[in-house]
Design a protein around this motif. Structure first.
Motif, PDB file in Angstrom:
ATOM      1  N   SER A   1       0.847  -1.194   0.000  1.00  0.00           N
ATOM      2  CA  SER A   1       0.000   0.000   0.000  1.00  0.00           C
ATOM      3  C   SER A   1       0.881   1.242   0.000  1.00  0.00           C
ATOM      4  CB  SER A   1      -0.875  -0.032   1.253  1.00  0.00           C
ATOM      5  OG  SER A   1      -1.400   1.235   1.519  1.00  0.00           O
TER       6      SER A   1
ATOM      7  N   ARG B   1       1.541   5.021   1.095  1.00  0.00           N
ATOM      8  CA  ARG B   1       1.058   5.847   2.205  1.00  0.00           C
ATOM      9  C   ARG B   1       1.762   7.195   2.222  1.00  0.00           C
ATOM     10  NH1 ARG B   1      -1.873   3.387   5.657  1.00  0.00           N
ATOM     11  NH2 ARG B   1      -1.528   4.945   7.251  1.00  0.00           N
TER      12      ARG B   1
ATOM     13  N   GLU C   1     -20.626   0.474  11.935  1.00  0.00           N
ATOM     14  CA  GLU C   1     -19.434   0.815  12.717  1.00  0.00           C
ATOM     15  C   GLU C   1     -19.706   1.946  13.716  1.00  0.00           C
ATOM     16  OE1 GLU C   1     -16.270   0.628  14.631  1.00  0.00           O
ATOM     17  OE2 GLU C   1     -16.314  -0.815  12.995  1.00  0.00           O
TER      18      GLU C   1
ATOM     19  N   SER D   1     -11.346   2.083  10.709  1.00  0.00           N
ATOM     20  CA  SER D   1     -10.383   2.166   9.604  1.00  0.00           C
ATOM     21  C   SER D   1     -10.261   3.623   9.161  1.00  0.00           C
ATOM     22  CB  SER D   1     -10.848   1.308   8.431  1.00  0.00           C
ATOM     23  OG  SER D   1     -12.095   1.788   7.976  1.00  0.00           O
ATOM     24  N   GLU D   2      -9.166   3.937   8.463  1.00  0.00           N
ATOM     25  CA  GLU D   2      -8.903   5.328   8.079  1.00  0.00           C
ATOM     26  C   GLU D   2     -10.057   5.945   7.302  1.00  0.00           C
ATOM     27  OE1 GLU D   2      -5.144   5.329   6.071  1.00  0.00           O
ATOM     28  OE2 GLU D   2      -4.051   4.986   7.925  1.00  0.00           O
TER      29      GLU D   2
ATOM     30  N   GLN E   1     -13.052   5.685   7.704  1.00  0.00           N
ATOM     31  CA  GLN E   1     -14.225   6.030   8.524  1.00  0.00           C
ATOM     32  C   GLN E   1     -13.925   7.067   9.601  1.00  0.00           C
ATOM     33  OE1 GLN E   1     -14.837   1.852   9.610  1.00  0.00           O
ATOM     34  NE2 GLN E   1     -16.849   1.966   8.685  1.00  0.00           N
TER      35      GLN E   1
ATOM     36  N   GLN F   1      -5.553   1.708  16.458  1.00  0.00           N
ATOM     37  CA  GLN F   1      -5.598   0.698  15.387  1.00  0.00           C
ATOM     38  C   GLN F   1      -4.547  -0.380  15.604  1.00  0.00           C
ATOM     39  OE1 GLN F   1      -4.995   3.709  12.327  1.00  0.00           O
ATOM     40  NE2 GLN F   1      -6.801   2.951  11.280  1.00  0.00           N
TER      41      GLN F   1
ATOM     42  N   ARG G   1      -5.037  -3.236  13.394  1.00  0.00           N
ATOM     43  CA  ARG G   1      -5.074  -3.918  12.092  1.00  0.00           C
ATOM     44  C   ARG G   1      -4.433  -3.048  11.019  1.00  0.00           C
ATOM     45  NH1 ARG G   1     -10.782  -7.150  11.669  1.00  0.00           N
ATOM     46  NH2 ARG G   1     -10.408  -8.497  13.449  1.00  0.00           N
ATOM     47  N   HIS G   2      -3.148  -2.880  11.137  1.00  0.00           N
ATOM     48  CA  HIS G   2      -2.399  -2.143  10.115  1.00  0.00           C
ATOM     49  C   HIS G   2      -1.186  -2.993   9.785  1.00  0.00           C
ATOM     50  CE1 HIS G   2       0.690  -1.175  13.057  1.00  0.00           C
ATOM     51  NE2 HIS G   2      -0.292  -0.956  13.912  1.00  0.00           N
TER      52      HIS G   2
END
Length: 979
Positions: free
Chosen positions: A301, A303, A736, A784-785, A787, A820, A822-823
């Motif tokens: 990904s 970034r 969410e 998540s980013e 949201q 977070q 989950r990254h």
């Protein structure tokens, strides 16, 4: 002295934003104090938290920051509560609570357009400086214009794979001519990107493609019309400014284009799933059992970071269906020989479930490997199947047909056939003539054995993971990638070296009567030897139920004895004798057994049972969940479950951990931060502060109808901030945003009533401490980013309304932080051979914090690895401060977060994520057991008065069509029942 009551739910306080802004903005703010209004008065300020002078310079009051400036009423309004005279060491400091001195007066924005996240207030300075490596690879920005084109394919195609094949064929045919030698990147749907313009702004192409997988009667050539139309040019200057921290809004289009360009080649080479790519060639697939195997792959990904653009690469694993002959797959799935014995109905159901939607290819036609998608399974065996071969309804058997058409003799005619194609015109394929197509991801739920096998594959020591990541980058050879070349993107092959700091562990306070009254953890851990819990509770009425057939009564008695002794030694008062003898019961009679013990105990002492111990079989199916549901929502019992294997083994470490859990479930505290009781925590110790944790857990893949469950916990003690009460509620599937943070409903007697989880927890804080919170710190897990805006807008607004519903001008200052896990950022020691820079598992040391280089260009975020690794590679938690009215310094929030990680109640280790967020996760997970099976619809215990107790409630739960959870009993809600 009477405490002035926070208004209960009899009045309506709907917060109309414009009105709220006016009431809040009636005060001119006093100028900031010398210490910038941060932290407790100077006398209490510990040296390592003094604010660095350069921080002040880096945080000018930004115009769009959206800070709320005033809080209504007179200055003294903040403290107009008559507080109970308190023996606490921390008194409310009579000074204005810090506000920005800038005269701008803004309410909370109602749309994300006017909302900017908190800017970084400078960098942290506390801790021992060191260098770590991160799995981020610097990407040089292209100097070319990036153009976006719209793609319309007719007839429309649902599959991205087919879309890609169409565009690949178009590029092959027209690249040198009509496309002006450009090599475009394509997202598989509606967008095509080029470096530099195409020679046209609109053009239609015709492409022919052989479709192997469509039609039962052999491959077809299809013709597609493709229209390519110019849409826009991506603004690379905007991206450059954003990366330099000069603009707050991320140019999503430019980032998306660069992401797609760098994925283009891998999408052709590998099997793309989400943001990851998998292949059986990266590493040999490992069998997971039941016809599944694990494939290795990598996550990729692009970034935006402080060092510029960065490519984040991490190793990944996923479960795929093994490309076996179907008969072999079925044998593995059922775990038995299917060739000799007929299949039962349950076998057939299992096969149908496993194979529906799976692609198979035929093997009975030599080189012709036609592919089909399985739609079902025939109910009859192959030998009984017939079908019409012409319009006159002439019937032929499947066995004959395959013999005549393909000279293929079906051997196993007792097995059913696969149904392929659509249901209207069923087509039958014998299992033995089919093989599963390679590269199909398994998306359903894995069983315990498969999860264990998959974890074995994914669990890599830091050094090995780092080497695999480097190998992946070299193997991907971005310097040779024609797409990266075309677009002028250059990727470094070195892991980013990042400056980090190791924050010191906090001192922990234990009881004065223990040999060791305080303790400084070493490398993220300590133990209870020579220490007593700071607030040990008394358990005088307890009972034990033994659900395990293999545990005899004498063994159970011995275990309970040992546990009672351990509780004593740890600082509790624990009656060595249960109120009734240990009761043995069968797991299927859980409700009957619990009620029997509950009532028998009441008869014996005439008082309620305080604690129930339960011994469970190691594999206990739904027993654990049923027991917790009945105890917590029906009987109001605090319970502690122990597995059979631990009862037989009786290890001191296990008993010590169980004692810790029992103490907090009874309302005690195991330890507190020394700085908390001596009032030295900046922006916590100065004024009454409540810390919230919130999380939403969603049902697993494949469960389409179960609700999502939200949980909110909040600290109930100040200044210690160690005890957390929790509330839970069910909400719409995969929603969410937490629906029940604040809600109103109509009561026929009282009119409009306010409620919700925030309001209830603020009231219970007030009851527990005699103070109303003047500061809120809200840790929100699992967002998540994409949201961030949505969640902040909705949930901060709910916090505001909940506060205003208690008192018109009551608006404590809020800091809202997303947590977070989950990254895909991983941090590695700079030198793996240097034992002083790693823990026993080879991971970076607990307390390692990073807030530069790989973090956001302008926003307030940091990575913190607060725990010592056990196995595999540690995953740091990523904290993103979205909103900060308390003006935390970087050191302030980083140290607070790290210190809180040492207060987790269930073990003597610092944990990987801040405890309030961890507790919310535990509470949400627990509440999933409260969802009753549909057949128990009629007798579910959902009566909860105003709906407050549920944290669920009449309106939110009812109107969204989600059945509310049964209410938690009052005595359960007050303690850490979820531990």
């Amino acid at each position: 002295m009477p405490i002035r009551q926070m208004k209960e739910s009899s009045e309506q306080h709907l917060v109309i934003k414009s009105h709220l802004q006016n009431t809040m903005n009636t005060v001119q703010r006093p100028p900031k104090t010398a210490q910038n209004g941060k932290g407790p008065p100077q006398a209490h300020e510990p040296h390592n938290n003094t604010k660095q002078p350069h921080n002040q310079a880096t945080s000018p009051p930004s115009k769009n920051r959206g800070r709320r400036r005033g809080r209504g009423g007179k200055k003294s309004d903040q403290l107009d509560v008559c507080m109970r005279p308190s023996s606490r060491p921390c008194t409310v400091a009579h000074k204005p609570v810090n506000q920005d001195s800038c005269g701008m007066e803004m309410g909370f924005p109602t749309s994300s357009k006017s909302l900017n996240f908190a800017p970084r207030p400078g960098y942290g300075q506390v801790g021992t400086k060191c260098i770590v490596k991160a799995n981020h690879f610097f990407a040089q920005l292209p100097d070319k214009d990036l153009n976006q084109y719209d793609v319309t394919i007719t007839p429309e195609v649902a599959s991205r794979t087919v879309n890609r094949a169409i565009i690949a064929e178009l590029v092959r045919l027209y690249k040198e001519s009509d496309l002006g030698t450009r090599l475009p990147a394509y997202d598989g749907r509606k967008s095509l990107y080029t470096a530099g313009e195409l020679p046209f702004s609109w053009k239609e192409f015709v492409v022919k493609l052989v479709d192997e997988e469509d039609g039962i009667n052999g491959p077809k050539e299809r013709e597609y019309k493709v229209v390519i139309k110019f849409v826009a040019r991506a603004n690379m200057h905007h991206l450059g400014q954003f990366l330099a921290g000069k603009r707050a809004d991320a140019p999503q289009e430019a980032l998306q284009i660069l992401d797609i360009v760098l994925r283009e080649l891998s999408s052709k080479r590998y099997c793309p799933i989400g943001r990851s790519f998998f292949s059986p060639d990266i590493r040999a697939p490992q069998r997971l059992g039941d016809g599944l195997e694990s494939w290795c792959g990598f996550y990729q990904s692009i970034r935006p970071t402080q060092m510029g653009l960065s490519l984040n690469i991490d190793m990944a694993s996923a479960a795929f269906i093994e490309p076996l002959p179907v008969i072999e797959f079925v044998a593995q799935l059922l775990g038995k020989d299917v060739l000799s014995r007929p299949l039962s109905d349950s076998d057939r159901v299992k096969i149908k479930k496993a194979l529906r939607g799976v692609k198979v290819e035929v093997t009975h036609r030599g080189n012709v490997r036609r592919k089909y998608r399985v739609s079902g399974l025939t109910s009859q065996p192959t030998r009984e199947l017939v079908f019409p071969v012409d319009d006159n309804s002439t019937m032929k058997s499947v066995v004959e047909y395959f013999q005549e058409m393909y000279s293929f003799t079906i051997q196993h005619t007792h097995l059913p056939c696969l149904q392929v194609g659509n249901q209207k015109k069923a087509n039958y394929l014998p299992m033995e003539a089919c093989k599963i197509v390679e590269g199909q991801r398994y998306t359903k739920r894995l069983n315990e054995r498969q999860i264990t096998a998959l974890l074995k594959v994914t669990c890599q020591r830091p050094r090995d993971r780092e080497n695999d990541i480097l190998q992946t980058v070299q193997h991907n050879a971005y310097d040779q990638d024609p797409y990266a070349k075309e677009f002028g993107i250059k990727i470094s092959e070195k892991l980013a070296s990042v400056e980090a700091r190791i924050l010191p562990a906090p001192w922990l306070k234990y009881h004065e009567t223990g040999k060791e009254k305080d303790c400084l953890p070493q490398v993220g851990q300590w133990n209870m030897m020579n220490k007593k819990m700071i607030n040990g509770m008394t358990v005088s009425r307890w009972a034990c139920i033994n659900f395990s057939r293999s545990v005899q009564e004498s063994v159970a008695r011995g275990f309970c004895n040992e546990l009672a002794q351990m509780c004593q030694v740890s600082g509790m008062e624990f009656n060595p004798e249960p109120v009734i003898p240990i009761y043995s019961a069968r797991p299927e009679q859980v409700e009957k057994a619990l009620k029997h013990v509950y009532h028998a105990s009441m008869k014996t002492k005439g008082k309620e049972l305080e604690l129930l111990l339960a011994i469970l079989p190691d594999n206990n199916g739904s027993l654990y969940g049923d027991l917790k549901r009945i105890c917590e929502t029906d009987l109001g019992l605090i319970s502690q479950c122990c597995l059979t294997k631990h009862v037989f083994k009786i290890s001191k470490q296990y008993l010590a951990n169980v004692a810790l859990k029992i103490n907090v479930k009874m309302g005690g505290r195991n330890t507190v931060l020394l700085d908390a009781i001596s009032c030295r925590i900046p922006l916590v110790s100065d004024i009454p502060t409540i810390i919230f944790g919130a999380d939403v857990t969603h049902p697993e893949n494949g469960e389409d109808s179960s609700p999502s469950i939200a949980a909110v916990v909040a600290s109930q003690d100040w200044p210690e901030v160690t005890k957390y009460a929790g509330l839970v509620c069910a909400q719409a599937h995969r929603q969410e945003l937490i629906q029940d943070l604040y809600k109103t409903w109509h009561d026929p007697v009282r009119g409009t009533v306010s409620g919700g989880m925030i309001r209830d927890l603020l009231i219970s804080f007030r009851k527990a401490t005699g103070q109303k919170p003047l500061r809120i710190i809200f840790y929100r897990d699992g967002v998540s980013e994409g949201q961030f805006y949505q969640v902040l807008l909705y949930e901060l607004d709910a916090i505001r309304k909940a506060c205003a519903s208690l008192e018109p001008n009551y608006q404590p200052l809020v800091t809202f932080i997303v947590v977070q896990k989950r990254h895909h950022t991983r941090l590695f020691a700079n030198n793996h051979r240097d034992r002083s820079s790693t823990d026993k598992s080879g991971n970076i040391l607990p307390g390692t914090v990073v807030d530069s280089k790989i973090c956001h260009p302008s926003e307030f975020d940091f990575y913190l690895c607060s725990h010592a690794g056990i196995q595999g590679t540690s995953r740091p938690a990523h904290y993103h401060v979205l909103w900060d009215e308390n003006n935390f310094t970087a050191d302030g929030i980083q140290s607070l977060t790290n210190n809180l990680c040492y207060t987790y109640a269930r073990c003597t280790r610092s944990v990987s994520v801040v405890p309030p967020a961890y507790y919310a996760h535990l509470a949400a997970f627990r509440a999933r057991f409260y969802l009753e099976p549909e057949m128990q619809d009629n007798n579910s215990s959902t009566g909860a008065g105003s709906g407050q107790a549920k944290g669920g409630g009449t309106k939110a739960a009812g109107e969204s069509g989600v059945r509310p959870l049964p209410a938690l009993k009052e005595n359960v809600k007050r303690v850490m029942f979820y531990c």
